[in-house]
Design a protein around this motif. Sequence first.
Motif, PDB file in Angstrom:
ATOM      1  N   ASN A 183       0.857  -1.172   0.000  1.00  0.00           N
ATOM      2  CA  ASN A 183       0.000   0.000   0.000  1.00  0.00           C
ATOM      3  C   ASN A 183       0.903   1.234   0.000  1.00  0.00           C
ATOM      4  OD1 ASN A 183       0.940   0.172   2.655  1.00  0.00           O
ATOM      5  ND2 ASN A 183      -0.913  -0.752   3.503  1.00  0.00           N
ATOM      6  N   ASP A 184       0.387   2.357   0.419  1.00  0.00           N
ATOM      7  CA  ASP A 184       1.180   3.584   0.347  1.00  0.00           C
ATOM      8  C   ASP A 184       2.319   3.632   1.352  1.00  0.00           C
ATOM      9  OD1 ASP A 184      -0.367   4.530  -1.709  1.00  0.00           O
ATOM     10  OD2 ASP A 184      -1.704   5.687  -0.402  1.00  0.00           O
ATOM     11  N   HIS A 185       2.241   2.806   2.408  1.00  0.00           N
ATOM     12  CA  HIS A 185       3.251   2.926   3.458  1.00  0.00           C
ATOM     13  C   HIS A 185       3.882   1.605   3.883  1.00  0.00           C
ATOM     14  CE1 HIS A 185      -0.660   2.307   5.447  1.00  0.00           C
ATOM     15  NE2 HIS A 185       0.013   1.696   6.397  1.00  0.00           N
ATOM     16  N   GLN A 186       3.404   0.452   3.387  1.00  0.00           N
ATOM     17  CA  GLN A 186       3.979  -0.829   3.786  1.00  0.00           C
ATOM     18  C   GLN A 186       4.048  -1.797   2.615  1.00  0.00           C
ATOM     19  OE1 GLN A 186       1.494  -1.814   7.299  1.00  0.00           O
ATOM     20  NE2 GLN A 186       3.411  -2.122   8.420  1.00  0.00           N
ATOM     21  N   LEU A 187       5.021  -2.706   2.728  1.00  0.00           N
ATOM     22  CA  LEU A 187       5.217  -3.763   1.737  1.00  0.00           C
ATOM     23  C   LEU A 187       5.270  -5.095   2.485  1.00  0.00           C
ATOM     24  CD1 LEU A 187       6.026  -4.786  -1.146  1.00  0.00           C
ATOM     25  CD2 LEU A 187       8.393  -4.267  -0.520  1.00  0.00           C
ATOM     26  N   PHE A 188       4.507  -6.085   2.012  1.00  0.00           N
ATOM     27  CA  PHE A 188       4.454  -7.403   2.638  1.00  0.00           C
ATOM     28  C   PHE A 188       4.970  -8.433   1.632  1.00  0.00           C
ATOM     29  CE2 PHE A 188       1.119  -4.789   4.461  1.00  0.00           C
ATOM     30  CZ  PHE A 188       1.314  -4.951   5.832  1.00  0.00           C
ATOM     31  N   ILE A 189       5.999  -9.190   2.044  1.00  0.00           N
ATOM     32  CA  ILE A 189       6.674 -10.113   1.134  1.00  0.00           C
ATOM     33  C   ILE A 189       6.734 -11.513   1.742  1.00  0.00           C
ATOM     34  CG2 ILE A 189       8.890 -10.713   0.052  1.00  0.00           C
ATOM     35  CD1 ILE A 189       7.609  -8.397  -1.311  1.00  0.00           C
ATOM     36  N   ASN A 190       6.306 -12.508   0.981  1.00  0.00           N
ATOM     37  CA  ASN A 190       6.589 -13.917   1.260  1.00  0.00           C
ATOM     38  C   ASN A 190       7.327 -14.451   0.038  1.00  0.00           C
ATOM     39  OD1 ASN A 190       6.545 -16.739   1.472  1.00  0.00           O
ATOM     40  ND2 ASN A 190       4.521 -16.815   2.402  1.00  0.00           N
ATOM     41  N   PRO A 191       8.580 -14.913   0.193  1.00  0.00           N
ATOM     42  CA  PRO A 191       9.360 -15.334  -0.974  1.00  0.00           C
ATOM     43  C   PRO A 191       8.939 -16.682  -1.548  1.00  0.00           C
ATOM     44  CG  PRO A 191      10.589 -15.760   1.011  1.00  0.00           C
ATOM     45  CD  PRO A 191       9.350 -15.013   1.441  1.00  0.00           C
ATOM     46  N   GLY A 192       7.999 -17.385  -0.871  1.00  0.00           N
ATOM     47  CA  GLY A 192       7.645 -18.735  -1.283  1.00  0.00           C
ATOM     48  C   GLY A 192       8.567 -19.749  -0.636  1.00  0.00           C
ATOM     49  N   ALA A 193       8.151 -21.009  -0.638  1.00  0.00           N
ATOM     50  CA  ALA A 193       8.918 -22.060   0.021  1.00  0.00           C
ATOM     51  C   ALA A 193      10.133 -22.448  -0.808  1.00  0.00           C
ATOM     52  CB  ALA A 193       8.045 -23.291   0.264  1.00  0.00           C
ATOM     53  N   LEU A 194      11.300 -22.413  -0.171  1.00  0.00           N
ATOM     54  CA  LEU A 194      12.523 -22.849  -0.847  1.00  0.00           C
ATOM     55  C   LEU A 194      12.544 -24.362  -1.020  1.00  0.00           C
ATOM     56  CD1 LEU A 194      16.123 -21.601  -0.156  1.00  0.00           C
ATOM     57  CD2 LEU A 194      15.661 -24.034  -0.378  1.00  0.00           C
ATOM     58  N   GLY A 195      12.129 -25.093   0.017  1.00  0.00           N
ATOM     59  CA  GLY A 195      12.345 -26.528   0.028  1.00  0.00           C
ATOM     60  C   GLY A 195      11.153 -27.394  -0.279  1.00  0.00           C
ATOM     61  N   CYS A 196       9.983 -26.814  -0.516  1.00  0.00           N
ATOM     62  CA  CYS A 196       8.770 -27.599  -0.784  1.00  0.00           C
ATOM     63  C   CYS A 196       8.071 -27.055  -2.022  1.00  0.00           C
ATOM     64  CB  CYS A 196       7.812 -27.526   0.401  1.00  0.00           C
ATOM     65  SG  CYS A 196       8.405 -28.311   1.902  1.00  0.00           S
ATOM     66  N   SER A 197       7.974 -27.879  -3.049  1.00  0.00           N
ATOM     67  CA  SER A 197       7.312 -27.458  -4.279  1.00  0.00           C
ATOM     68  C   SER A 197       6.870 -28.683  -5.059  1.00  0.00           C
ATOM     69  CB  SER A 197       8.257 -26.610  -5.139  1.00  0.00           C
ATOM     70  OG  SER A 197       7.668 -26.294  -6.377  1.00  0.00           O
ATOM     71  N   HIS A 198       5.811 -28.544  -5.825  1.00  0.00           N
ATOM     72  CA  HIS A 198       5.371 -29.611  -6.716  1.00  0.00           C
ATOM     73  C   HIS A 198       6.165 -29.611  -8.021  1.00  0.00           C
ATOM     74  CE1 HIS A 198       1.203 -30.586  -4.843  1.00  0.00           C
ATOM     75  NE2 HIS A 198       2.101 -30.300  -3.919  1.00  0.00           N
ATOM     76  N   ASN A 199       7.106 -28.674  -8.140  1.00  0.00           N
ATOM     77  CA  ASN A 199       7.990 -28.587  -9.300  1.00  0.00           C
ATOM     78  C   ASN A 199       9.439 -28.663  -8.832  1.00  0.00           C
ATOM     79  OD1 ASN A 199       5.832 -27.959 -11.261  1.00  0.00           O
ATOM     80  ND2 ASN A 199       5.685 -26.040 -10.120  1.00  0.00           N
ATOM     81  N   PRO A 200      10.359 -29.063  -9.710  1.00  0.00           N
ATOM     82  CA  PRO A 200      11.770 -29.160  -9.322  1.00  0.00           C
ATOM     83  C   PRO A 200      12.452 -27.795  -9.302  1.00  0.00           C
ATOM     84  CG  PRO A 200      11.529 -29.805 -11.604  1.00  0.00           C
ATOM     85  CD  PRO A 200      10.133 -29.552 -11.087  1.00  0.00           C
ATOM     86  N   THR A 201      11.888 -26.876  -8.522  1.00  0.00           N
ATOM     87  CA  THR A 201      12.423 -25.525  -8.398  1.00  0.00           C
ATOM     88  C   THR A 201      12.408 -25.101  -6.939  1.00  0.00           C
ATOM     89  OG1 THR A 201      10.230 -24.579  -8.837  1.00  0.00           O
ATOM     90  CG2 THR A 201      11.727 -24.780 -10.709  1.00  0.00           C
ATOM     91  N   ALA A 202      13.300 -24.190  -6.602  1.00  0.00           N
ATOM     92  CA  ALA A 202      13.408 -23.650  -5.250  1.00  0.00           C
ATOM     93  C   ALA A 202      13.249 -22.139  -5.316  1.00  0.00           C
ATOM     94  CB  ALA A 202      14.752 -24.020  -4.630  1.00  0.00           C
ATOM     95  N   GLN A 203      12.398 -21.591  -4.459  1.00  0.00           N
ATOM     96  CA  GLN A 203      12.056 -20.180  -4.533  1.00  0.00           C
ATOM     97  C   GLN A 203      12.804 -19.348  -3.488  1.00  0.00           C
ATOM     98  OE1 GLN A 203       7.582 -19.623  -5.747  1.00  0.00           O
ATOM     99  NE2 GLN A 203       7.660 -21.238  -4.197  1.00  0.00           N
ATOM    100  N   TYR A 204      13.104 -18.112  -3.870  1.00  0.00           N
ATOM    101  CA  TYR A 204      13.593 -17.122  -2.912  1.00  0.00           C
ATOM    102  C   TYR A 204      13.376 -15.751  -3.516  1.00  0.00           C
ATOM    103  CZ  TYR A 204      18.016 -15.861  -5.325  1.00  0.00           C
ATOM    104  OH  TYR A 204      18.956 -15.380  -6.201  1.00  0.00           O
ATOM    105  N   ALA A 205      13.663 -14.708  -2.735  1.00  0.00           N
ATOM    106  CA  ALA A 205      13.478 -13.340  -3.209  1.00  0.00           C
ATOM    107  C   ALA A 205      14.693 -12.502  -2.856  1.00  0.00           C
ATOM    108  CB  ALA A 205      12.226 -12.725  -2.602  1.00  0.00           C
ATOM    109  N   THR A 206      14.883 -11.426  -3.590  1.00  0.00           N
ATOM    110  CA  THR A 206      15.838 -10.394  -3.201  1.00  0.00           C
ATOM    111  C   THR A 206      15.089  -9.078  -3.049  1.00  0.00           C
ATOM    112  OG1 THR A 206      16.445  -9.830  -5.482  1.00  0.00           O
ATOM    113  CG2 THR A 206      17.798 -11.490  -4.338  1.00  0.00           C
ATOM    114  N   ILE A 207      15.566  -8.258  -2.122  1.00  0.00           N
ATOM    115  CA  ILE A 207      15.006  -6.933  -1.905  1.00  0.00           C
ATOM    116  C   ILE A 207      16.164  -5.946  -1.910  1.00  0.00           C
ATOM    117  CG2 ILE A 207      13.665  -5.441  -0.378  1.00  0.00           C
ATOM    118  CD1 ILE A 207      12.403  -7.963   0.819  1.00  0.00           C
TER     119      ILE A 207
END
Length: 255
Positions: A183-207
């Motif tokens: 919103n105008d004053h806050q940011l909410f981030i969930n990078p997703g699960a690194l170790g659990c996925s139905h695909n052979p991929t691992a998630q993360y984020a950079t800020i």
Amino acid sequence: MSLVDGNEEGDYLSYKIAVLADIHGNHEALKSVLKHIDGTGDVEHIYCLGDLIGVGYQTNEVLDKLFSRNDISFVRGNHDQDVLSIIDGEKPNSKGEEREHHHWIASNLNPSFIPKLRSIPYTLRRQINGVSFLFLHYHMKKEPQFLPVNYDPSIDELEKLYHHEQSKVVCFGHHHVVHHFKNDHQLFINPGALGCSHNPTAQYATITVGDKGNINTSFFEVPYDPTDFLQGYEQLQVPARDFILTNFYGNQHIK
């Protein structure tokens, strides 16, 4: 794959962090993500949002990899806490097959990692390039009680939960899908699960926080080969393996 939000142009004094969540004892996925992060050459620090262990069985490999680095800060997740409760002779919050699984994880944990696990807090607050951050595993009424997972979150609900929170950026995990609400004053981030996925991929984020306080967020899906990891559940007779392989990994081992 990456999804980029924002613009870094002109940010000569920017500071970039990586945010990981829900490694869940998956050393194969963790290795791929850390290699990807290290390959960028510009990540200053890593924040790990809990559930280092549990679900996956590579507990000691994951903790050895994480604790051997001096550029990672941690918060505690519910699986981390349940395993510590068992080690301390207390009743965990988990039940049924999940509790049996946690007992198995606890019995196979290298005792040398226990003091470090115990030292991990539930929340971290940091000032990054003048911007206030809150890191936690998931929303809480009070420590150490996490709220039930909201599977259909909205910015309005997050605003209500954090209306007294002064941090501009709130980073959390637990719900294994990516969240990006602002919103105008806050940011909410969930990078997703690194170790659990139905695909052979691992998630993360950079800020990336720019020199003028502007924020750039990128989400990544790093490919890895989960074959040996998934086959290990049967080889080691990991408790709750059928439920885990179906619900957390989409039965990739039989596809």
